[in-house]
Every structure is written in C-alpha cells, then in structure tokens.
Design a protein around this motif. Structure first.
Motif, PDB file in Angstrom:
ATOM      1  N   LEU A 142       0.839  -1.199   0.000  1.00 18.96           N
ATOM      2  CA  LEU A 142       0.000   0.000   0.000  1.00 18.96           C
ATOM      3  C   LEU A 142       0.878   1.255   0.000  1.00 18.96           C
ATOM      4  CD1 LEU A 142      -2.719   1.441   0.216  1.00 18.96           C
ATOM      5  CD2 LEU A 142      -2.601   1.140   2.713  1.00 18.96           C
ATOM      6  N   ALA A 143       1.894   1.265   0.870  1.00 12.17           N
ATOM      7  CA  ALA A 143       2.806   2.418   0.936  1.00 12.17           C
ATOM      8  C   ALA A 143       3.520   2.608  -0.397  1.00 12.17           C
ATOM      9  CB  ALA A 143       3.823   2.212   2.060  1.00 12.17           C
ATOM     10  N   TYR A 144       3.934   1.512  -1.002  1.00 12.55           N
ATOM     11  CA  TYR A 144       4.653   1.597  -2.274  1.00 12.55           C
ATOM     12  C   TYR A 144       3.738   2.131  -3.377  1.00 12.55           C
ATOM     13  CZ  TYR A 144       8.013   0.414  -5.891  1.00 12.55           C
ATOM     14  OH  TYR A 144       8.919   0.500  -6.923  1.00 12.55           O
ATOM     15  N   THR A 145       2.491   1.692  -3.381  1.00 18.01           N
ATOM     16  CA  THR A 145       1.531   2.169  -4.384  1.00 18.01           C
ATOM     17  C   THR A 145       1.331   3.672  -4.264  1.00 18.01           C
ATOM     18  OG1 THR A 145       0.359   0.041  -4.345  1.00 18.01           O
ATOM     19  CG2 THR A 145      -0.822   1.916  -5.276  1.00 18.01           C
ATOM     20  N   VAL A 146       1.218   4.158  -3.044  1.00 13.66           N
ATOM     21  CA  VAL A 146       1.041   5.599  -2.819  1.00 13.66           C
ATOM     22  C   VAL A 146       2.251   6.374  -3.332  1.00 13.66           C
ATOM     23  CG1 VAL A 146       0.858   7.400  -1.045  1.00 13.66           C
ATOM     24  CG2 VAL A 146      -0.511   5.306  -0.853  1.00 13.66           C
ATOM     25  N   ILE A 147       3.444   5.885  -3.021  1.00 12.91           N
ATOM     26  CA  ILE A 147       4.670   6.608  -3.391  1.00 12.91           C
ATOM     27  C   ILE A 147       4.901   6.585  -4.899  1.00 12.91           C
ATOM     28  CG2 ILE A 147       7.186   6.616  -3.187  1.00 12.91           C
ATOM     29  CD1 ILE A 147       5.727   7.789  -0.784  1.00 12.91           C
ATOM     30  N   ILE A 148       4.661   5.445  -5.549  1.00 13.17           N
ATOM     31  CA  ILE A 148       4.896   5.386  -6.997  1.00 13.17           C
ATOM     32  C   ILE A 148       3.910   6.287  -7.732  1.00 13.17           C
ATOM     33  CG2 ILE A 148       3.452   3.340  -7.366  1.00 13.17           C
ATOM     34  CD1 ILE A 148       6.659   4.151  -9.291  1.00 13.17           C
ATOM     35  N   CYS A 149       2.685   6.359  -7.244  1.00 15.05           N
ATOM     36  CA  CYS A 149       1.704   7.261  -7.855  1.00 15.05           C
ATOM     37  C   CYS A 149       2.090   8.716  -7.615  1.00 15.05           C
ATOM     38  CB  CYS A 149       0.309   6.983  -7.298  1.00 15.05           C
ATOM     39  SG  CYS A 149      -0.408   5.428  -7.874  1.00 15.05           S
ATOM     40  N   LEU A 150       2.594   9.003  -6.423  1.00 16.75           N
ATOM     41  CA  LEU A 150       3.027  10.366  -6.108  1.00 16.75           C
ATOM     42  C   LEU A 150       4.224  10.759  -6.968  1.00 16.75           C
ATOM     43  CD1 LEU A 150       2.597  12.865  -4.374  1.00 16.75           C
ATOM     44  CD2 LEU A 150       4.054  11.828  -2.620  1.00 16.75           C
ATOM     45  N   MET A 151       5.110   9.814  -7.216  1.00 15.16           N
ATOM     46  CA  MET A 151       6.257  10.084  -8.084  1.00 15.16           C
ATOM     47  C   MET A 151       5.794  10.481  -9.482  1.00 15.16           C
ATOM     48  SD  MET A 151       8.494   8.806 -10.607  1.00 15.16           S
ATOM     49  CE  MET A 151       8.453   7.011 -10.640  1.00 15.16           C
ATOM     50  N   ALA A 152       4.810   9.743 -10.014  1.00 12.64           N
ATOM     51  CA  ALA A 152       4.271  10.057 -11.341  1.00 12.64           C
ATOM     52  C   ALA A 152       3.539  11.404 -11.336  1.00 12.64           C
ATOM     53  CB  ALA A 152       3.333   8.942 -11.803  1.00 12.64           C
ATOM     54  N   ILE A 153       2.813  11.673 -10.262  1.00 14.07           N
ATOM     55  CA  ILE A 153       2.091  12.942 -10.142  1.00 14.07           C
ATOM     56  C   ILE A 153       3.066  14.115 -10.123  1.00 14.07           C
ATOM     57  CG2 ILE A 153       0.760  14.364  -8.524  1.00 14.07           C
ATOM     58  CD1 ILE A 153      -0.811  11.794  -7.823  1.00 14.07           C
ATOM     59  N   MET A 154       4.158  13.978  -9.375  1.00  9.07           N
ATOM     60  CA  MET A 154       5.137  15.058  -9.302  1.00  9.07           C
ATOM     61  C   MET A 154       5.846  15.251 -10.640  1.00  9.07           C
ATOM     62  SD  MET A 154       4.592  16.345  -6.478  1.00  9.07           S
ATOM     63  CE  MET A 154       5.803  17.625  -6.810  1.00  9.07           C
ATOM     64  N   ALA A 155       6.024  14.165 -11.381  1.00  6.45           N
ATOM     65  CA  ALA A 155       6.594  14.292 -12.728  1.00  6.45           C
ATOM     66  C   ALA A 155       5.647  15.086 -13.618  1.00  6.45           C
ATOM     67  CB  ALA A 155       6.859  12.910 -13.321  1.00  6.45           C
ATOM     68  N   ARG A 156       4.354  14.827 -13.482  1.00  3.52           N
ATOM     69  CA  ARG A 156       3.366  15.558 -14.286  1.00  3.52           C
ATOM     70  C   ARG A 156       3.309  17.027 -13.911  1.00  3.52           C
ATOM     71  NH1 ARG A 156      -0.584  18.299 -14.678  1.00  3.52           N
ATOM     72  NH2 ARG A 156      -0.771  18.411 -12.413  1.00  3.52           N
ATOM     73  N   LYS A 157       3.545  17.322 -12.643  1.00  4.88           N
ATOM     74  CA  LYS A 157       3.475  18.708 -12.181  1.00  4.88           C
ATOM     75  C   LYS A 157       4.632  19.563 -12.713  1.00  4.88           C
ATOM     76  CE  LYS A 157       0.816  17.841  -7.953  1.00  4.88           C
ATOM     77  NZ  LYS A 157      -0.360  18.654  -8.350  1.00  4.88           N
ATOM     78  N   ARG A 158       5.578  18.942 -13.402  1.00  4.21           N
ATOM     79  CA  ARG A 158       6.648  19.709 -14.039  1.00  4.21           C
ATOM     80  C   ARG A 158       6.167  20.376 -15.328  1.00  4.21           C
ATOM     81  NH1 ARG A 158      10.711  17.200 -16.056  1.00  4.21           N
ATOM     82  NH2 ARG A 158      12.416  18.524 -15.358  1.00  4.21           N
ATOM     83  N   TRP A 159       4.949  20.077 -15.750  1.00  2.00           N
ATOM     84  CA  TRP A 159       4.392  20.647 -16.976  1.00  2.00           C
ATOM     85  C   TRP A 159       4.420  22.179 -16.928  1.00  2.00           C
ATOM     86  CZ3 TRP A 159       3.471  19.991 -21.816  1.00  2.00           C
ATOM     87  CH2 TRP A 159       2.503  20.740 -22.486  1.00  2.00           C
ATOM     88  N   LYS A 160       5.051  22.771 -17.923  1.00  2.00           N
ATOM     89  CA  LYS A 160       5.199  24.215 -18.056  1.00  2.00           C
ATOM     90  C   LYS A 160       6.050  24.842 -16.956  1.00  2.00           C
ATOM     91  CE  LYS A 160       1.073  25.022 -20.838  1.00  2.00           C
ATOM     92  NZ  LYS A 160      -0.188  25.777 -20.991  1.00  2.00           N
ATOM     93  N   LYS A 161       6.724  23.997 -16.174  1.00  2.00           N
ATOM     94  CA  LYS A 161       7.667  24.496 -15.164  1.00  2.00           C
ATOM     95  C   LYS A 161       9.089  24.052 -15.487  1.00  2.00           C
ATOM     96  CE  LYS A 161       4.130  24.711 -11.578  1.00  2.00           C
ATOM     97  NZ  LYS A 161       3.030  24.228 -12.405  1.00  2.00           N
ATOM     98  N   SER A 162       9.227  23.385 -16.634  1.00  5.74           N
ATOM     99  CA  SER A 162      10.536  23.033 -17.180  1.00  5.74           C
ATOM    100  C   SER A 162      10.377  23.025 -18.696  1.00  5.74           C
ATOM    101  CB  SER A 162      10.991  21.658 -16.673  1.00  5.74           C
ATOM    102  OG  SER A 162      10.166  20.644 -17.209  1.00  5.74           O
ATOM    103  N   ASP A 163      11.477  22.903 -19.421  1.00 10.73           N
ATOM    104  CA  ASP A 163      11.342  22.872 -20.880  1.00 10.73           C
ATOM    105  C   ASP A 163      10.639  21.581 -21.306  1.00 10.73           C
ATOM    106  OD1 ASP A 163      13.756  20.929 -22.101  1.00 10.73           O
ATOM    107  OD2 ASP A 163      14.135  21.728 -20.099  1.00 10.73           O
ATOM    108  N   ASN A 164      10.025  21.615 -22.471  1.00 10.41           N
ATOM    109  CA  ASN A 164       9.208  20.497 -22.940  1.00 10.41           C
ATOM    110  C   ASN A 164       9.990  19.199 -23.046  1.00 10.41           C
ATOM    111  OD1 ASN A 164       6.782  21.830 -23.081  1.00 10.41           O
ATOM    112  ND2 ASN A 164       6.977  22.382 -25.243  1.00 10.41           N
TER     113      ASN A 164
END
Length: 223
Positions: A142-164
């Motif tokens: 359960l902890a691992y599922t939360v963290i891996i999803c959070l990792m992907a979410i944080m990667a998505r949050k780089r949208w328009k905050k870094s170069d394409n």
C-alpha cells in the motif's frame, strides 16, 4: 541520432541482460543485473554539468541498484523482496524530491490538481486488483503504491515548469516505472505469466534511462 560513447556501457549491458531473460541464460542475467544502474550512473555523472540535483539523482540510482541486487534473491527468502521494495520506495522518494527541487522553477509544495486524478485512480485500481494476494505485504505494498503514484504525479506537475524536452522525458520515464511496477505486482501477487521478467526489465530500463536523461537535460538548461 548520435549516441554518446559514455552511454554505450549501459546500452550493451541492458541488451545483454534482456537477451539473457528472453533466452533463459541465468548466469548472464545474474552478472549483468547488478551493473545495469551503475553503468547508467556512470553516463549521468560523466555527461552532466555540476549541480546540486546531481547528488539526489545519484542517491536515487544507488537505491535502485540496491533494489535490483536484493530482488535477485527474492525467491530464496521473502525478506529480500521486502528490502528490495523498500530500496525502490526510497529511490522514488528521492525522485519526488528532485521533481520538487529548483525553487526558482518549481512552485513550492504539492498543490492538488484535477490532472492528478487518473494517477490516483490507477493506483487504487491496481492495489484493489492485488490486495487479496498480499498477505503480510499488505501495508508495504500500500505504501509503495502511494509513493509510486506520487512520483508520477510530481513528474506531471513539471508541466510548463521546465522545458518540454525535459518534461516529456521525465513524464514518460515515470509512466514506464508505474507500468514496470504494475507488471511486477501482478506477477508476484496474482500469478506469473510468460516473459513477465522480460517485460518488467524492459519497461524498468526505459524508465530509468528516460528519468535520468530528462533530469540531465534540465540540469544542462540551468548551466
């Protein structure tokens, strides 16, 4: 496309490892697996300008190397699977920190957005699918599922905050990591299927390379 010579060791070792999985060459697989991530780290350190982020990415790769090595012995004792899981959990947490770093570029904190919902739903569905077979691994999984999803979410949050270019490399890399871990979870807790290890390692190696390459491009832009 010209390939940097310093990337060749990672490419060659990766191909050898995947061939070993496809052909059942156990000894080659055991020799190549522990040196996959060190060869990627070599490429990163030799081709990336100095930056505070380099240390964090190196730490993430170290924990990934540790996880790879521990999981080699997972069939002998479940403690190796658990400690391998913890190692990758720590690697993902460091990747989360990297995606939240460079305060001049990123917003502080984790602001919930509607675009996060698909990742949350996927994590919920995946955990629901495997939960009945987890046993003592329920809470670690359960902890691992939360963290891996959070990792992907944080990667998505780089949208328009870094170069394409950096964004898409990291985003696709994070997505491959989610896919790789999903295949691993299904294979471990629902039942093994043919060529599962090949699928796990192919998506895993793509994930690690794309994440490293994406962060490398980001560091180069800062220089």
């Amino acid at each position: 496309m010209k390939v940097d010579k310093k990337l060749l060791p990672f490419i060659i070792i990766s191909v050898l490892h995947l061939v070993s999985l496809a052909g059942g060459f156990v000894l080659i697989g055991m020799v190549t697996k522990p040196i996959l991530i060190p060869s990627l780290l070599f490429y990163f350190l030799k081709t990336t300008p100095d930056s505070p982020l380099n240390r964090y990415i190196s730490i993430a790769l170290f924990f990934s190397f540790l996880g790879d090595t521990l999981l080699m012995f997972a069939e002998r004792n479940s403690i190796f699977f658990l400690t391998g899981l913890i190692s990758f959990l720590l690697a993902h947490m460091v990747y989360i920190v990297v995606s939240m770093s460079a305060k001049s570029v990123y917003e502080k904190g984790i602001k919930p957005q509607w675009q996060d919902i698909p990742f949350l739903l996927y994590g919920l569905l995946m955990f629901s699918a495997i939960k009945d077979g987890l046993g003592d691994m329920y809470f670690p999984a359960l902890a691992y599922t939360v963290i891996i999803c959070l990792m992907a979410i944080m990667a998505r949050k780089r949208w328009k905050k870094s170069d394409n270019q950096s964004f898409w490399l990291v985003m696709i890399g994070a997505s491959f990591f989610v896919v790789s871990d999903s295949i691993l979870a299904v294979n471990r807790f629902l039942g093994e299927f043919e060529m599962s290890n090949l699928a796990i390692m192919t998506t895993y190696l793509l994930a690690q390379f794309l994440l490293v390459e994406g962060y490398k491009r980001f560091v180069e832009k800062l220089s």
